[in-house]
Write a protein that holds these residues in place. Structure first.
Motif, PDB file in Angstrom:
ATOM      1  N   LEU A 167     -22.953  -8.783  39.215  1.00 34.82           N
ATOM      2  CA  LEU A 167     -23.015  -9.681  38.053  1.00 34.82           C
ATOM      3  C   LEU A 167     -24.423  -9.846  37.494  1.00 34.82           C
ATOM      4  O   LEU A 167     -24.645  -9.732  36.279  1.00 34.82           O
TER       5      LEU A 167
ATOM      6  N   GLU B 202     -22.425 -12.966  27.688  1.00 36.97           N
ATOM      7  CA  GLU B 202     -21.354 -13.403  28.589  1.00 36.97           C
ATOM      8  C   GLU B 202     -20.050 -12.666  28.279  1.00 36.97           C
ATOM      9  O   GLU B 202     -19.335 -12.252  29.184  1.00 36.97           O
TER      10      GLU B 202
ATOM     11  N   PHE C 161     -27.069 -17.793  33.664  1.00 40.50           N
ATOM     12  CA  PHE C 161     -25.741 -17.812  33.040  1.00 40.50           C
ATOM     13  C   PHE C 161     -24.826 -18.679  33.900  1.00 40.50           C
ATOM     14  O   PHE C 161     -24.018 -18.164  34.683  1.00 40.50           O
TER      15      PHE C 161
ATOM     16  N   LEU D  84     -20.815 -18.299  34.480  1.00 44.14           N
ATOM     17  CA  LEU D  84     -20.295 -16.980  34.105  1.00 44.14           C
ATOM     18  C   LEU D  84     -19.508 -16.343  35.252  1.00 44.14           C
ATOM     19  O   LEU D  84     -18.438 -15.767  35.034  1.00 44.14           O
ATOM     20  N   GLN D  85     -20.039 -16.495  36.469  1.00 41.44           N
ATOM     21  CA  GLN D  85     -19.339 -15.899  37.617  1.00 41.44           C
ATOM     22  C   GLN D  85     -17.943 -16.512  37.771  1.00 41.44           C
ATOM     23  O   GLN D  85     -16.956 -15.786  37.943  1.00 41.44           O
TER      24      GLN D  85
ATOM     25  N   ARG E 191     -16.197 -17.934  35.463  1.00 40.39           N
ATOM     26  CA  ARG E 191     -15.387 -17.535  34.310  1.00 40.39           C
ATOM     27  C   ARG E 191     -14.771 -16.148  34.552  1.00 40.39           C
ATOM     28  O   ARG E 191     -13.597 -15.921  34.259  1.00 40.39           O
ATOM     29  N   ILE E 192     -15.578 -15.244  35.111  1.00 46.62           N
ATOM     30  CA  ILE E 192     -15.077 -13.876  35.354  1.00 46.62           C
ATOM     31  C   ILE E 192     -14.067 -13.860  36.508  1.00 46.62           C
ATOM     32  O   ILE E 192     -13.030 -13.215  36.424  1.00 46.62           O
ATOM     33  N   LEU E 193     -14.404 -14.618  37.553  1.00 49.99           N
ATOM     34  CA  LEU E 193     -13.508 -14.592  38.723  1.00 49.99           C
ATOM     35  C   LEU E 193     -12.183 -15.306  38.448  1.00 49.99           C
ATOM     36  O   LEU E 193     -11.169 -14.976  39.053  1.00 49.99           O
TER      37      LEU E 193
ATOM     38  N   GLN F  58     -10.672 -15.395  35.477  1.00 48.26           N
ATOM     39  CA  GLN F  58      -9.885 -14.861  34.362  1.00 48.26           C
ATOM     40  C   GLN F  58      -8.620 -14.165  34.888  1.00 48.26           C
ATOM     41  O   GLN F  58      -8.614 -13.613  35.992  1.00 48.26           O
TER      42      GLN F  58
ATOM     43  N   LEU G 142      -6.313 -11.407  35.449  1.00 54.41           N
ATOM     44  CA  LEU G 142      -6.462  -9.949  35.424  1.00 54.41           C
ATOM     45  C   LEU G 142      -5.155  -9.299  34.977  1.00 54.41           C
ATOM     46  O   LEU G 142      -4.092  -9.624  35.508  1.00 54.41           O
ATOM     47  N   PRO G 143      -5.234  -8.410  34.017  1.00 54.05           N
ATOM     48  CA  PRO G 143      -3.994  -7.789  33.522  1.00 54.05           C
ATOM     49  C   PRO G 143      -3.460  -6.771  34.528  1.00 54.05           C
ATOM     50  O   PRO G 143      -4.240  -6.209  35.308  1.00 54.05           O
TER      51      PRO G 143
ATOM     52  N   ARG H  27      -2.505  -3.300  35.883  1.00 57.65           N
ATOM     53  CA  ARG H  27      -2.983  -1.972  35.473  1.00 57.65           C
ATOM     54  C   ARG H  27      -1.795  -1.121  35.101  1.00 57.65           C
ATOM     55  O   ARG H  27      -0.865  -0.939  35.879  1.00 57.65           O
TER      56      ARG H  27
ATOM     57  N   ASP I 180      -2.723   9.813  31.120  1.00 55.26           N
ATOM     58  CA  ASP I 180      -3.783   9.641  32.125  1.00 55.26           C
ATOM     59  C   ASP I 180      -3.253   9.906  33.530  1.00 55.26           C
ATOM     60  O   ASP I 180      -3.898  10.555  34.346  1.00 55.26           O
TER      61      ASP I 180
ATOM     62  N   ALA J 225      -9.384  13.496  41.760  1.00 57.28           N
ATOM     63  CA  ALA J 225     -10.822  13.322  42.045  1.00 57.28           C
ATOM     64  C   ALA J 225     -11.219  13.910  43.394  1.00 57.28           C
ATOM     65  O   ALA J 225     -12.373  13.962  43.724  1.00 57.28           O
TER      66      ALA J 225
END
Lengths: 184, 153
Positions: free
Chosen positions: A26, A44, B64, B67-68, B70-72, B74, B76-77, B79, B85, B94
């Protein structure tokens, strides 16, 4: 756990592995985005989008071709370039100048004498005025600590072109510094 | 000691690799140090570069906060890789070199296998005509009626 093991777990939908990667990367990602955009809100958003892309496209990372941090910075770099191209240059520069002033005053204003602060602010504004490839090259090599080869891979250019960008960026900044000295 | 390095080359190296010669590529260090000892302008360039680096180090990035989280936090859609693909990932995985080769080879063989199977079951109007079938049946009947006893002895 190694990056490869973590990413394999993310491919299998393991959210705790994803969280470990977010915590590890991050700071580096958000700092690079901020140095490219100079705008806290968009930094952000771009950082969040980078990690979302990590989650969605985890299977596309090829460990034999690049390190995880290099791959993530490439995602961030592409998102930043898209952002910069969508928004007018004037607006971005204005953001950098405004936010730089605010951040400096807020964080360190009391500790520095006016001359140093003014010079740092001018240098930040000069960085904001650099062409995006010169700015990226400087940020990746100087602040993010990537080798020239890794930075060239992130920016999808040759090592020679990257080194040329760094040299031009530093010459511009040195010129700005000496002009600022002469003005004082 | 002498060096063939020029001031322009030295200046580019300073810009690209920074003010600390110890961080430069090892092949260039010896020549660069010799040039630095012999040139006032080279020393001035190093000094200017060092000053720029000190200024760059003064530039900070704001915190920030949140921010951490907020990201954690969120959502998650799921896959959902596109079919193309998935197909490409399967075809060119791979993994190691051998696994990268046998799948394309197998896919290249598929039309051949398909053709053999199809040709086995369908004549596409090019098959044996009924008169030929009768001809073969006649031939077999004649063979069964022939007396080969003399030719054997």
């Amino acid at each position: 756990m190694t990056d490869e093991e973590l990413m394999l777990a993310v491919c299998d939908g393991d959210q705790s592995a994803y969280q470990i990667i977010v915590k590890q990367q991050l700071k580096s990602i958000s700092h690079y985005a901020y140095r490219m955009l100079g705008n806290q809100k968009d930094t952000e958003d771009i950082t969040q989008e980078t990690f979302l892309k990590l989650w969605i496209n985890a299977g596309k990372w090829q460990p034999e071709k690049s390190k995880l941090s290099t791959w993530l910075h490439r995602i961030t770099h592409n998102l930043c370039i898209d952002y910069l191209r969508k928004h007018s240059k004037m607006q971005t520069q204005e953001n950098i100048e405004n936010e730089v002033d605010a951040a400096l005053i807020e964080k360190e204003g009391a500790d520095r004498d006016d001359a140093t602060q003014q010079q740092t602010t001018q240098l930040e504004q000069a960085i904001g005025r650099l062409p995006e490839n010169q700015r990226s090259a400087l940020m990746l090599c100087y602040y993010s600590g990537f080798s020239n080869k890794e930075a060239a891979a992130i920016m999808n250019m040759s090592v020679k072109a990257l080194e040329s960008s760094i040299a031009r960026a530093k010459r511009s900044l040195r010129t700005e510094l000496s002009e600022s000295d002469n003005a004082q | 000691m002498t060096t063939t390095m020029t001031l322009e080359e030295f200046s580019t190296l300073v810009d690209v690799h920074g003010s600390n010669i110890e961080n430069w590529p090892s092949a260039l260090r010896k020549d660069s140090k010799t040039f630095l000892e012999s040139s006032d302008r080279a020393r001035a360039l190093i000094s200017e570069q060092r000053r720029l680096e000190q200024q760059l180090d003064q530039i900070t990035v704001p915190e920030f906060a949140g921010l951490q989280a907020r990201i954690l936090n969120q959502q998650l859609p799921p896959r959902n890789d596109p079919l193309l693909d998935k197909l490409l990932d399967w075809l060119i995985p791979a993994g190691g070199f051998t696994i990268q080769l046998w799948r394309p080879a197998m896919v290249a063989c598929l039309p051949l296998v398909f053709g053999i199977v199809l040709g086995n079951y369908y004549s596409f109007g090019v098959g044996l005509q009924s008169s030929e079938v009768e001809y073969w049946e006649d031939e077999l009947a004649m063979l069964s009626l022939s007396d080969y006893s003399e030719s054997i002895f």
